[in-house]
Motif scaffolding. Structure first.
Motif, mmCIF file in Angstrom:
data_model
loop_
_atom_site.group_PDB
_atom_site.id
_atom_site.type_symbol
_atom_site.label_atom_id
_atom_site.label_comp_id
_atom_site.label_asym_id
_atom_site.label_seq_id
_atom_site.Cartn_x
_atom_site.Cartn_y
_atom_site.Cartn_z
ATOM 1 N N ASP A 64 -1.310 13.117 -8.329
ATOM 2 C CA ASP A 64 -1.829 13.622 -7.058
ATOM 3 C C ASP A 64 -1.758 12.528 -6.003
ATOM 4 O OD1 ASP A 64 -2.506 16.244 -7.774
ATOM 5 O OD2 ASP A 64 -4.493 15.660 -8.497
ATOM 6 N N HIS A 65 -1.400 12.929 -4.787
ATOM 7 C CA HIS A 65 -1.412 11.992 -3.671
ATOM 8 C C HIS A 65 -2.817 11.469 -3.416
ATOM 9 C CE1 HIS A 65 2.709 12.818 -2.527
ATOM 10 N NE2 HIS A 65 2.463 14.112 -2.423
ATOM 11 N N ARG A 66 -2.897 10.317 -2.783
ATOM 12 C CA ARG A 66 -4.199 9.762 -2.406
ATOM 13 C C ARG A 66 -4.962 10.749 -1.525
ATOM 14 N NH1 ARG A 66 -3.954 4.462 0.666
ATOM 15 N NH2 ARG A 66 -2.231 3.985 -0.752
ATOM 16 N N GLY A 67 -6.259 10.850 -1.774
ATOM 17 C CA GLY A 67 -7.095 11.741 -0.996
ATOM 18 C C GLY A 67 -7.081 13.184 -1.451
ATOM 19 N N PHE A 68 -6.337 13.477 -2.541
ATOM 20 C CA PHE A 68 -6.224 14.853 -3.024
ATOM 21 C C PHE A 68 -6.414 14.902 -4.539
ATOM 22 C CE2 PHE A 68 -3.866 14.781 0.932
ATOM 23 C CZ PHE A 68 -4.318 15.930 1.571
ATOM 24 N N GLY A 69 -6.916 16.041 -5.006
ATOM 25 C CA GLY A 69 -7.018 16.278 -6.437
ATOM 26 C C GLY A 69 -7.845 15.232 -7.146
ATOM 27 N N VAL A 70 -7.278 14.701 -8.240
ATOM 28 C CA VAL A 70 -8.006 13.740 -9.065
ATOM 29 C C VAL A 70 -7.801 12.296 -8.634
ATOM 30 C CG1 VAL A 70 -8.059 15.238 -11.089
ATOM 31 C CG2 VAL A 70 -6.099 13.705 -10.746
ATOM 32 N N SER A 71 -6.984 12.072 -7.620
ATOM 33 C CA SER A 71 -6.752 10.711 -7.140
ATOM 34 C C SER A 71 -7.840 10.271 -6.172
ATOM 35 C CB SER A 71 -5.380 10.612 -6.457
ATOM 36 O OG SER A 71 -4.336 10.712 -7.405
ATOM 37 N N ASP A 72 -8.040 8.951 -6.086
ATOM 38 C CA ASP A 72 -8.964 8.384 -5.122
ATOM 39 C C ASP A 72 -8.302 8.350 -3.743
ATOM 40 O OD1 ASP A 72 -10.732 8.018 -7.196
ATOM 41 O OD2 ASP A 72 -10.393 5.852 -7.368
ATOM 42 N N GLY A 73 -9.035 7.821 -2.791
ATOM 43 C CA GLY A 73 -8.499 7.663 -1.444
ATOM 44 C C GLY A 73 -9.348 8.346 -0.400
ATOM 45 N N GLU A 74 -9.589 7.624 0.679
ATOM 46 C CA GLU A 74 -10.345 8.148 1.817
ATOM 47 C C GLU A 74 -9.513 7.990 3.090
ATOM 48 O OE1 GLU A 74 -13.201 9.687 1.654
ATOM 49 O OE2 GLU A 74 -13.642 9.304 -0.454
ATOM 50 N N PRO A 75 -9.679 8.897 4.048
ATOM 51 C CA PRO A 75 -10.508 10.103 3.978
ATOM 52 C C PRO A 75 -9.908 11.143 3.043
ATOM 53 C CG PRO A 75 -9.238 10.096 6.008
ATOM 54 C CD PRO A 75 -8.980 8.773 5.344
ATOM 55 N N ARG A 76 -10.739 12.000 2.492
ATOM 56 C CA ARG A 76 -10.252 13.075 1.648
ATOM 57 C C ARG A 76 -9.498 14.094 2.507
ATOM 58 N NH1 ARG A 76 -9.736 11.498 -3.124
ATOM 59 N NH2 ARG A 76 -9.758 13.645 -3.920
ATOM 60 N N SER A 77 -8.561 14.744 1.869
ATOM 61 C CA SER A 77 -7.781 15.826 2.512
ATOM 62 C C SER A 77 -6.979 15.332 3.708
ATOM 63 C CB SER A 77 -8.702 16.987 2.929
ATOM 64 O OG SER A 77 -9.415 17.482 1.821
ATOM 65 N N HIS A 78 -6.561 14.071 3.647
ATOM 66 C CA HIS A 78 -5.748 13.500 4.728
ATOM 67 C C HIS A 78 -4.339 13.268 4.212
ATOM 68 C CE1 HIS A 78 -4.560 11.407 8.271
ATOM 69 N NE2 HIS A 78 -4.393 10.257 7.642
ATOM 70 N N ALA A 79 -3.361 13.982 4.794
ATOM 71 C CA ALA A 79 -1.967 13.922 4.349
ATOM 72 C C ALA A 79 -1.164 13.029 5.289
ATOM 73 C CB ALA A 79 -1.367 15.321 4.296
ATOM 74 N N ASP A 80 -1.175 11.744 4.982
ATOM 75 C CA ASP A 80 -0.408 10.749 5.735
ATOM 76 C C ASP A 80 0.950 10.614 5.050
ATOM 77 O OD1 ASP A 80 0.812 8.387 6.595
ATOM 78 O OD2 ASP A 80 -1.088 7.330 6.830
ATOM 79 N N PRO A 81 2.041 11.054 5.693
ATOM 80 C CA PRO A 81 3.331 11.036 4.996
ATOM 81 C C PRO A 81 3.778 9.646 4.581
ATOM 82 C CG PRO A 81 3.627 11.486 7.341
ATOM 83 C CD PRO A 81 2.157 11.572 7.065
ATOM 84 N N TRP A 82 3.476 8.652 5.385
ATOM 85 C CA TRP A 82 3.944 7.297 5.063
ATOM 86 C C TRP A 82 3.129 6.689 3.938
ATOM 87 C CZ3 TRP A 82 8.587 6.670 6.521
ATOM 88 C CH2 TRP A 82 9.055 7.378 7.630
ATOM 89 N N ALA A 83 1.847 6.977 3.869
ATOM 90 C CA ALA A 83 1.052 6.543 2.724
ATOM 91 C C ALA A 83 1.522 7.245 1.450
ATOM 92 C CB ALA A 83 -0.427 6.814 2.971
ATOM 93 N N GLN A 84 1.910 8.512 1.563
ATOM 94 C CA GLN A 84 2.405 9.240 0.395
ATOM 95 C C GLN A 84 3.769 8.711 -0.043
ATOM 96 O OE1 GLN A 84 2.073 13.461 1.263
ATOM 97 N NE2 GLN A 84 -0.168 13.375 1.257
ATOM 98 N N ILE A 85 4.597 8.318 0.899
ATOM 99 C CA ILE A 85 5.869 7.669 0.560
ATOM 100 C C ILE A 85 5.611 6.368 -0.196
ATOM 101 C CG2 ILE A 85 7.791 6.387 1.612
ATOM 102 C CD1 ILE A 85 7.845 8.718 3.717
ATOM 103 N N ASP A 86 4.665 5.577 0.289
ATOM 104 C CA ASP A 86 4.303 4.351 -0.433
ATOM 105 C C ASP A 86 3.780 4.674 -1.829
ATOM 106 O OD1 ASP A 86 5.040 2.662 1.611
ATOM 107 O OD2 ASP A 86 3.022 2.478 2.443
ATOM 108 N N GLY A 87 3.081 5.817 -1.972
ATOM 109 C CA GLY A 87 2.608 6.220 -3.285
ATOM 110 C C GLY A 87 3.744 6.437 -4.272
ATOM 111 N N TYR A 88 4.804 7.086 -3.827
ATOM 112 C CA TYR A 88 5.981 7.242 -4.686
ATOM 113 C C TYR A 88 6.519 5.876 -5.123
ATOM 114 C CZ TYR A 88 7.150 12.262 -4.444
ATOM 115 O OH TYR A 88 7.169 13.630 -4.608
ATOM 116 N N ARG A 89 6.605 4.957 -4.185
ATOM 117 C CA ARG A 89 7.186 3.652 -4.495
ATOM 118 C C ARG A 89 6.272 2.864 -5.440
ATOM 119 N NH1 ARG A 89 9.824 1.058 0.793
ATOM 120 N NH2 ARG A 89 11.236 0.217 -0.795
#
Length: 297
Positions: A64-89
């Protein structure tokens, strides 16, 4: 048998998911890394794709991306595409440290919003040896202009500006529903979006929440994954589109495909955006995706 996993991003956020071991493989296996689209969580059909891949001798990491589902990350429910890209890496880096993973045979998979992310990751990270992008977002602003009525844009821009001011003053920022019945405000205002998410919630247990930050919507309009497509080669690209897709429109994805260089393949599925996850489109697509990963990993 899948197992629970977790790993930390470079900036210290814990992401959680599953590892599906490659069937019939002794030692390090080629591995596919998967995450979901806009606000969606791992249990929304990603396990179905992962099981198909694992049966073919591919290890699979789903998170799960940060801020969603079982993953940590604040703010919750925030879909930052560049943070999610870093998550893949970061997921790639973690996977390469695992004894079950062949560090030189890593593939990535994304769908919808994350379908755009994997186009970017494949273009900038040469550790990726194969990529599958399913019904991806390609042109953020143009897609948003098709989803949002023209007379609503002035008010939406004002809302973005007001939200920025509120956050600067210490407010956590506004949120809105991801989907809602027709005529009610939401981030993805299509009838099939509402039917898909509400139907899944009734059918299966899920960690998905029907909320997203207003800032996420602003970032959506600024996000242009298609600008990276010509840089993916020589990494093999399978682009999966749905002929009746109006959430990530078919013609925009086809335009992006034309920008890609070989090796590449376009798979056109019947139906709309969400049909790609179920029934006959899933059977067609998951087999093609499996074979693409097996061939190139």
């Amino acid at each position: 048998m899948r197992r629970d996993i977790e790993f930390r991003t470079e900036d210290g956020v814990t992401l959680r998911g599953w590892h599906f071991p490659a069937k019939g493989v002794d030692g390090p296996a080629p591995t596919v890394i998967m995450a979901h689209g806009f606000t969606a969580t791992r249990e929304i059909f990603l396990d179905d794709f992962a099981e198909v891949f694992a049966e073919a001798g591919l290890g699979v990491i789903v998170y799960d991306h940060r801020g969603f589902g079982v993953s940590d990350g604040e703010p919750r429910s925030h879909a930052d595409p560049w943070a999610q890209i870093d998550g893949y890496r970061d997921a790639i880096t973690w996977a390469q440290s695992q004894p079950e993973v062949d560090a030189e045979r890593i593939g990535i998979w994304g769908s919808s919003y994350s379908g755009g992310h994997v186009l970017v990751v494949a273009a900038i990270d040469r550790r990726v040896k194969c990529v599958v992008s399913q019904v991806p977002l390609t042109y953020g602003l143009e897609t948003a202009r098709r989803l949002i009525r023209g007379d609503m844009w002035t008010g939406l821009r004002a809302a973005f500006e007001g939200d920025r001011a509120a956050r600067m003053a210490g407010d956590p920022g506004a949120k809105m529903p991801v989907t809602a019945p027709e005529g009610q405000p939401s981030a993805l205002p299509t009838a099939d979006t509402y039917e898909f998410f509400m139907g899944f919630q009734e059918a299966r247990e899920t960690n998905w929440k029907n909320e997203v930050t207003l800032r996420s919507i602003e970032m959506f309009t600024e996000y242009e994954p298609a600008t990276y497509v010509s840089r993916i080669a020589p990494t093999p690209l399978l682009l999966v589109v749905a002929s009746g897709d109006h959430l990530t429109p078919f013609d925009l994805t086809a335009r992006a495909y034309e920008e890609a260089l070989e090796p590449k393949k376009l798979l056109v599925l019947p139906g709309g955006h969400f049909d790609a996850y179920t029934d006959e489109p899933f059977r067609i697509s998951s087999a093609e995706q499996r074979d693409w990963f097996v061939k190139h990993l």
